[in-house]
Design a protein around this motif. Structure first.
Motif, PDB file in Angstrom:
ATOM      1  N   ILE A  91       0.841  -1.202   0.000  1.00  0.00           N
ATOM      2  CA  ILE A  91       0.000   0.000   0.000  1.00  0.00           C
ATOM      3  C   ILE A  91       0.878   1.254   0.000  1.00  0.00           C
ATOM      4  CG2 ILE A  91      -1.692   1.345   1.321  1.00  0.00           C
ATOM      5  CD1 ILE A  91      -2.883  -1.316   2.243  1.00  0.00           C
ATOM      6  N   GLY A  92       0.662   2.097  -0.999  1.00  0.00           N
ATOM      7  CA  GLY A  92       1.401   3.351  -1.098  1.00  0.00           C
ATOM      8  C   GLY A  92       2.819   3.202  -1.619  1.00  0.00           C
ATOM      9  N   THR A  93       3.160   2.013  -2.143  1.00  0.00           N
ATOM     10  CA  THR A  93       4.487   1.796  -2.728  1.00  0.00           C
ATOM     11  C   THR A  93       4.316   1.272  -4.153  1.00  0.00           C
ATOM     12  OG1 THR A  93       4.754  -0.550  -2.135  1.00  0.00           O
ATOM     13  CG2 THR A  93       5.336   1.103  -0.441  1.00  0.00           C
ATOM     14  N   GLU A  94       5.415   1.149  -4.836  1.00  0.00           N
ATOM     15  CA  GLU A  94       5.411   0.585  -6.186  1.00  0.00           C
ATOM     16  C   GLU A  94       5.869  -0.875  -6.180  1.00  0.00           C
ATOM     17  OE1 GLU A  94       4.385   2.055  -9.107  1.00  0.00           O
ATOM     18  OE2 GLU A  94       3.597   3.599  -7.766  1.00  0.00           O
ATOM     19  N   LEU A  95       5.772  -1.546  -5.020  1.00  0.00           N
ATOM     20  CA  LEU A  95       6.258  -2.914  -4.903  1.00  0.00           C
ATOM     21  C   LEU A  95       5.586  -3.859  -5.895  1.00  0.00           C
ATOM     22  CD1 LEU A  95       7.958  -5.122  -3.599  1.00  0.00           C
ATOM     23  CD2 LEU A  95       6.231  -5.286  -1.787  1.00  0.00           C
ATOM     24  N   GLU A  96       4.269  -3.850  -5.958  1.00  0.00           N
ATOM     25  CA  GLU A  96       3.596  -4.765  -6.872  1.00  0.00           C
ATOM     26  C   GLU A  96       4.016  -4.507  -8.319  1.00  0.00           C
ATOM     27  OE1 GLU A  96      -0.758  -6.416  -8.325  1.00  0.00           O
ATOM     28  OE2 GLU A  96      -0.688  -4.560  -7.157  1.00  0.00           O
TER      29      GLU A  96
END
Length: 181
Positions: A91-96
């Motif tokens: 959530i709130g990151t570009e991890l996915e």
């Protein structure tokens, strides 16, 4: 290793503070360090996720020493670091997006704490369709109290592992991972 990543969650100095309470698995950081060395030797993808609070007084605020990674889990220049504000690394990151863009389908997850950010991230990763392995001896948590009842860190840890196992992830130990490769 080609479509697999090691994800280190919140292995930060803030968790060294004594006011967290009693902790289980004091070998977690050693196991994390061993896994990190193994992954780097195999030239696998390593991803660090750090909690980064917006609240100035939080031990996880970037201006605080607690925000820094523990010595056993310091990123090297070619490793990606995501900063998160909530429990989930997604959530709130570009991890996915990073995982999908790099065709990473399998995640091996370690870090702190079992019942918060690790658990939340494992659940979301599974819900997104990633194959997740949680390294049970490379994560830890702290004791909790509810309605006057004390629950040990080990109880909290085991209950969360049990709630994740088979439905959201496969559990492994550090020695399982090291022997695999």
């Amino acid at each position: 290793m080609q479509n697999c990543a090691l994800i280190l969650i919140d292995v930060q100095k803030a968790f060294n503070e004594p006011d967290w309470g009693q902790r289980n698995n004091h070998n977690a950081e050693t196991n994390i360090s061993d896994l990190l060395a193994f992954w780097r030797k195999k030239q696998g993808t390593v991803i660090h996720v750090h909690h980064s609070s917006k609240m100035q007084k939080s031990r996880f605020h970037p201006s605080q020493i607690g925000h820094e990674p523990k010595s056993q889990a310091r990123p090297v220049p070619d490793e990606v670091v995501f900063k998160k504000l909530v429990n989930s690394a997604f959530i709130g990151t570009e991890l996915e997006r990073y995982l999908r863009d790099n065709k990473i389908e399998k995640l091996t997850i370690v870090g702190l704490t079992t019942d918060h950010c690790v658990s939340t991230t494992v659940r979301m990763a599974s819900n997104f369709g990633f194959e997740v392995t949680l390294v049970s001896d490379a994560t830890a948590t702290f004791n909790k109290k509810l309605n006057g009842v004390d629950y040990t860190a080990q109880q909290i840890h085991l209950v969360h592992l049990a709630s994740l196992n088979n439905e959201f992830c496969t559990l492994a130990t550090t020695s399982d991972i090291l022997a695999s490769g």
